[in-house]
Motif scaffolding. Structure first.
Motif, PDB file in Angstrom:
ATOM      1  N   ILE A   1       0.857  -1.174   0.000  1.00  0.00           N
ATOM      2  CA  ILE A   1       0.000   0.000   0.000  1.00  0.00           C
ATOM      3  C   ILE A   1       0.899   1.232   0.000  1.00  0.00           C
ATOM      4  O   ILE A   1       2.009   1.201   0.561  1.00  0.00           O
ATOM      5  CB  ILE A   1      -0.941   0.006   1.237  1.00  0.00           C
ATOM      6  N   SER A   2       0.470   2.286  -0.642  1.00  0.00           N
ATOM      7  CA  SER A   2       1.238   3.535  -0.621  1.00  0.00           C
ATOM      8  C   SER A   2       0.742   4.406   0.517  1.00  0.00           C
ATOM      9  O   SER A   2      -0.351   4.195   1.068  1.00  0.00           O
ATOM     10  CB  SER A   2       1.084   4.280  -1.949  1.00  0.00           C
ATOM     11  N   ALA A   3       1.538   5.411   0.854  1.00  0.00           N
ATOM     12  CA  ALA A   3       1.109   6.350   1.884  1.00  0.00           C
ATOM     13  C   ALA A   3      -0.189   7.038   1.478  1.00  0.00           C
ATOM     14  O   ALA A   3      -1.078   7.272   2.305  1.00  0.00           O
ATOM     15  CB  ALA A   3       2.203   7.383   2.146  1.00  0.00           C
ATOM     16  N   ALA A   4      -0.327   7.353   0.186  1.00  0.00           N
ATOM     17  CA  ALA A   4      -1.540   8.014  -0.298  1.00  0.00           C
ATOM     18  C   ALA A   4      -2.756   7.095  -0.167  1.00  0.00           C
ATOM     19  O   ALA A   4      -3.846   7.537   0.220  1.00  0.00           O
ATOM     20  CB  ALA A   4      -1.357   8.442  -1.753  1.00  0.00           C
ATOM     21  N   GLU A   5      -2.586   5.834  -0.494  1.00  0.00           N
ATOM     22  CA  GLU A   5      -3.705   4.884  -0.399  1.00  0.00           C
ATOM     23  C   GLU A   5      -4.106   4.659   1.057  1.00  0.00           C
ATOM     24  O   GLU A   5      -5.301   4.577   1.378  1.00  0.00           O
ATOM     25  CB  GLU A   5      -3.306   3.557  -1.053  1.00  0.00           C
ATOM     26  N   TYR A   6      -3.116   4.573   1.930  1.00  0.00           N
ATOM     27  CA  TYR A   6      -3.408   4.396   3.356  1.00  0.00           C
ATOM     28  C   TYR A   6      -4.147   5.609   3.906  1.00  0.00           C
ATOM     29  O   TYR A   6      -5.145   5.495   4.631  1.00  0.00           O
ATOM     30  CB  TYR A   6      -2.111   4.156   4.118  1.00  0.00           C
ATOM     31  N   LEU A   7      -3.670   6.788   3.541  1.00  0.00           N
ATOM     32  CA  LEU A   7      -4.325   8.014   3.983  1.00  0.00           C
ATOM     33  C   LEU A   7      -5.765   8.064   3.485  1.00  0.00           C
ATOM     34  O   LEU A   7      -6.676   8.470   4.216  1.00  0.00           O
ATOM     35  CB  LEU A   7      -3.547   9.227   3.504  1.00  0.00           C
ATOM     36  N   ALA A   8      -5.991   7.645   2.248  1.00  0.00           N
ATOM     37  CA  ALA A   8      -7.347   7.651   1.695  1.00  0.00           C
ATOM     38  C   ALA A   8      -8.265   6.725   2.487  1.00  0.00           C
ATOM     39  O   ALA A   8      -9.442   7.043   2.714  1.00  0.00           O
ATOM     40  CB  ALA A   8      -7.314   7.242   0.225  1.00  0.00           C
ATOM     41  N   GLU A   9      -7.745   5.577   2.901  1.00  0.00           N
ATOM     42  CA  GLU A   9      -8.536   4.651   3.730  1.00  0.00           C
ATOM     43  C   GLU A   9      -8.967   5.330   5.029  1.00  0.00           C
ATOM     44  O   GLU A   9     -10.124   5.229   5.455  1.00  0.00           O
ATOM     45  CB  GLU A   9      -7.717   3.398   4.039  1.00  0.00           C
ATOM     46  N   LEU A  10      -8.036   6.014   5.657  1.00  0.00           N
ATOM     47  CA  LEU A  10      -8.321   6.625   6.950  1.00  0.00           C
ATOM     48  C   LEU A  10      -9.233   7.842   6.831  1.00  0.00           C
ATOM     49  O   LEU A  10     -10.144   8.031   7.653  1.00  0.00           O
ATOM     50  CB  LEU A  10      -7.022   7.005   7.657  1.00  0.00           C
ATOM     51  N   THR A  11      -8.998   8.670   5.816  1.00  0.00           N
ATOM     52  CA  THR A  11      -9.856   9.844   5.666  1.00  0.00           C
ATOM     53  C   THR A  11     -11.283   9.432   5.297  1.00  0.00           C
ATOM     54  O   THR A  11     -12.249  10.086   5.687  1.00  0.00           O
ATOM     55  CB  THR A  11      -9.293  10.809   4.619  1.00  0.00           C
ATOM     56  N   GLY A  12     -11.415   8.338   4.553  1.00  0.00           N
ATOM     57  CA  GLY A  12     -12.756   7.814   4.280  1.00  0.00           C
ATOM     58  C   GLY A  12     -13.447   7.384   5.551  1.00  0.00           C
ATOM     59  O   GLY A  12     -14.651   7.636   5.742  1.00  0.00           O
ATOM     60  N   GLN A  13     -12.705   6.759   6.437  1.00  0.00           N
ATOM     61  CA  GLN A  13     -13.258   6.345   7.721  1.00  0.00           C
ATOM     62  C   GLN A  13     -13.631   7.554   8.564  1.00  0.00           C
ATOM     63  O   GLN A  13     -14.673   7.579   9.233  1.00  0.00           O
ATOM     64  CB  GLN A  13     -12.231   5.468   8.449  1.00  0.00           C
ATOM     65  N   ARG A  14     -12.790   8.589   8.514  1.00  0.00           N
ATOM     66  CA  ARG A  14     -13.094   9.809   9.274  1.00  0.00           C
ATOM     67  C   ARG A  14     -14.391  10.446   8.774  1.00  0.00           C
ATOM     68  O   ARG A  14     -15.233  10.872   9.582  1.00  0.00           O
ATOM     69  CB  ARG A  14     -11.932  10.795   9.151  1.00  0.00           C
TER      70      ARG A  14
END
Length: 464
Positions: free
Chosen positions: A21-34
């Motif tokens: 996973i890339s940092a961008a993809e991981y961040l997208a997962e978390l911001t979606g959860q937020r």
């Protein structure tokens, strides 16, 4: 397979290094959860700071977005401590702890809601500033580091920073079903944190596992890598303070905590009951409350002055929004509420009871005390000064800090781990307290304890 938003920091970093996973993809997962869980009110409204997807990966926290309690300074972001007078207070420099996290590569997901001025144990505030418990939205997240605990438990961030004066990291971590660590007092730098009590305050960490807590301990101490402590003799020995920390428990908390202890016994651990009281609970609670009240006004004045802030302590205290915090702190407007004699007596109680606790550990051959983190699960929304515990009414503040206060008074490191859930699904924490400066040993002990408990603990239900 564990979804990315429920990874630990260690798991996320490993996935990034391996190219899963890339940092961008991981961040997208978390911001979606937020976005999906905005109704938890874990983050300060209007402070939608999201870390760059190009977070620096080389550091131990590279690519990891963190939650930061809103009494910890991050340059250019308001530090309000959830109190009206500070809503426009925007520090020009980082706190020492956030500077170390940023240098380690971490990004800021956002500032989190908290009990106003860190003077409470439930996280209750005005509606948009009251974090809901991810385990049950009709329950409070605990306090005072409420938003950080809710964000970690909900999978919005893998970890975050809080502060702990009497239990403010460990209480919400336990009530939300995650891990929380208060280090020995003075282990982490305190510059750039809105204070309650310099004698008792410390930054602490809330995360999903002890490996992450060990990583943050190294970062916040300024160590290049976590230090491996000498191994404990096998099997470990824990002391069970029956007469002080195991009395008057909610029946479901008692059942869950006893079951966790049974798991450790089955794994070969020795748990030795201490039938005699370690201290007089009323005396220790008096010491726990007296010192912060004696120090808050001067400490807050020093913080404001150090930032060149035009506000005065009087302005902050006069504008407090929460009725419970106002009742405790507005008397400080009229002068000291704790006289020097009572303050000295409180310090003597701390010294004497810490020595007694240390002797009890040595006599029993134990590495740490074990107890339920809180005597009752997360309180319902709307809980005020009183809460029901096993069918009786009890004072909310002293009820929730009863088992966390001793380590704070003694300056000892203290760790809460998820122990299981009540029959209705509310999290219960198991608390480990070790002697001052035995932080490495406590974290090692906690890691081993966590492994045994995780093997039998049912998975947390999906957050609706």
């Amino acid at each position: 397979m564990t979804p990315p938003h429920l990874w630990t920091v260690t798991q996320a970093r490993a996935a990034m290094r391996q190219g899963d996973i890339s940092a961008a993809e991981y961040l997208a997962e978390l911001t979606g959860q937020r976005t999906h869980l905005a109704g938890l009110c874990a983050f300060m409204p209007g402070a939608d700071t999201v870390p760059s997807a190009e977070s620096r990966l080389p550091g131990p926290l590279g690519g990891i977005p963190l939650a930061v309690k809103d009494n910890i300074d991050v340059a250019g972001i308001p530090t309000t401590a959830c109190t009206p007078a500070l809503r426009h207070h925007s520090p020009r420099r980082h706190s020492a702890v956030w500077r170390r996290c940023a240098e380690a590569g971490a990004g800021l997901m956002g500032k989190t809601t908290m009990h106003e001025l860190a003077y409470g144990v439930t996280g209750a505030h005005t509606d948009r500033l009251t974090a809901r418990n991810p385990a049950r939205r009709g329950r409070l997240a605990g306090g005072s580091s409420s938003g950080t605990a809710a964000a970690v438990a909900a999978g919005i961030v893998p970890a975050g920073l809080g502060t702990d004066t009497g239990g403010s990291v460990r209480i919400p971590a336990a009530l939300c079903g995650v891990a929380g660590f208060r280090p020995s007092t003075g282990r982490y730098p305190g510059q750039g944190v809105v204070p309650v009590s310099p004698t008792r305050d410390t930054v602490g960490v809330i995360a999903r596992g002890v490996d992450d807590l060990r990583l943050f301990d190294a970062v916040l101490r300024g160590d290049p890598v976590p230090v491996a402590p000498p191994p404990f003799p096998a099997p470990p020995v824990l002391a069970v303070p029956r007469a002080t920390a195991w009395t008057d428990l909610d029946p479901e908390v008692a059942r869950t905590a006893e079951a966790a202890c049974d798991v450790l016994r089955a794994a070969g651990w020795t748990l030795r009951d201490l039938p005699e009281p370690l201290y007089d609970p009323a005396e220790l609670m008096g010491a726990a409350l007296a010192v912060p009240l004696a120090e808050t006004r001067t400490a807050l004045e020093d913080y404001l002055r150090g930032h060149g802030c035009p506000l005065t302590c009087e302005t902050v205290l006069q504008s407090i929004a929460s009725p419970d915090v106002r009742a405790v702190l507005t008397p400080l407007l009229h002068g000291p509420v704790i006289d020097p004699g009572r303050r000295r007596a409180a310090r003597e109680v701390a010294r004497r009871t810490a020595q007694a606790a240390l002797r009890a550990l040595r006599r029993s051959g134990a590495a740490a005390f074990v107890s339920p983190t809180t005597v009752t699960p997360a309180p319902p929304l709307g809980t005020g000064s009183w809460v029901r515990v096993g069918g009786r009414e009890a004072e909310t503040f002293t009820t929730y800090i009863r088992n966390t206060a001793p380590a704070s008074v003694w300056g000892w490191p203290s760790l809460t781990l998820p122990a299981g859930r009540t029959g209705s699904g509310l999290p219960v924490g198991l608390l480990l307290d070790a002697p001052r400066h035995h932080d490495h040993h406590l974290l090692d002990l906690g890691r081993r304890c966590e492994q045994h408990l995780a093997a039998v603990r049912p998975a947390a239900p999906e957050i609706p």
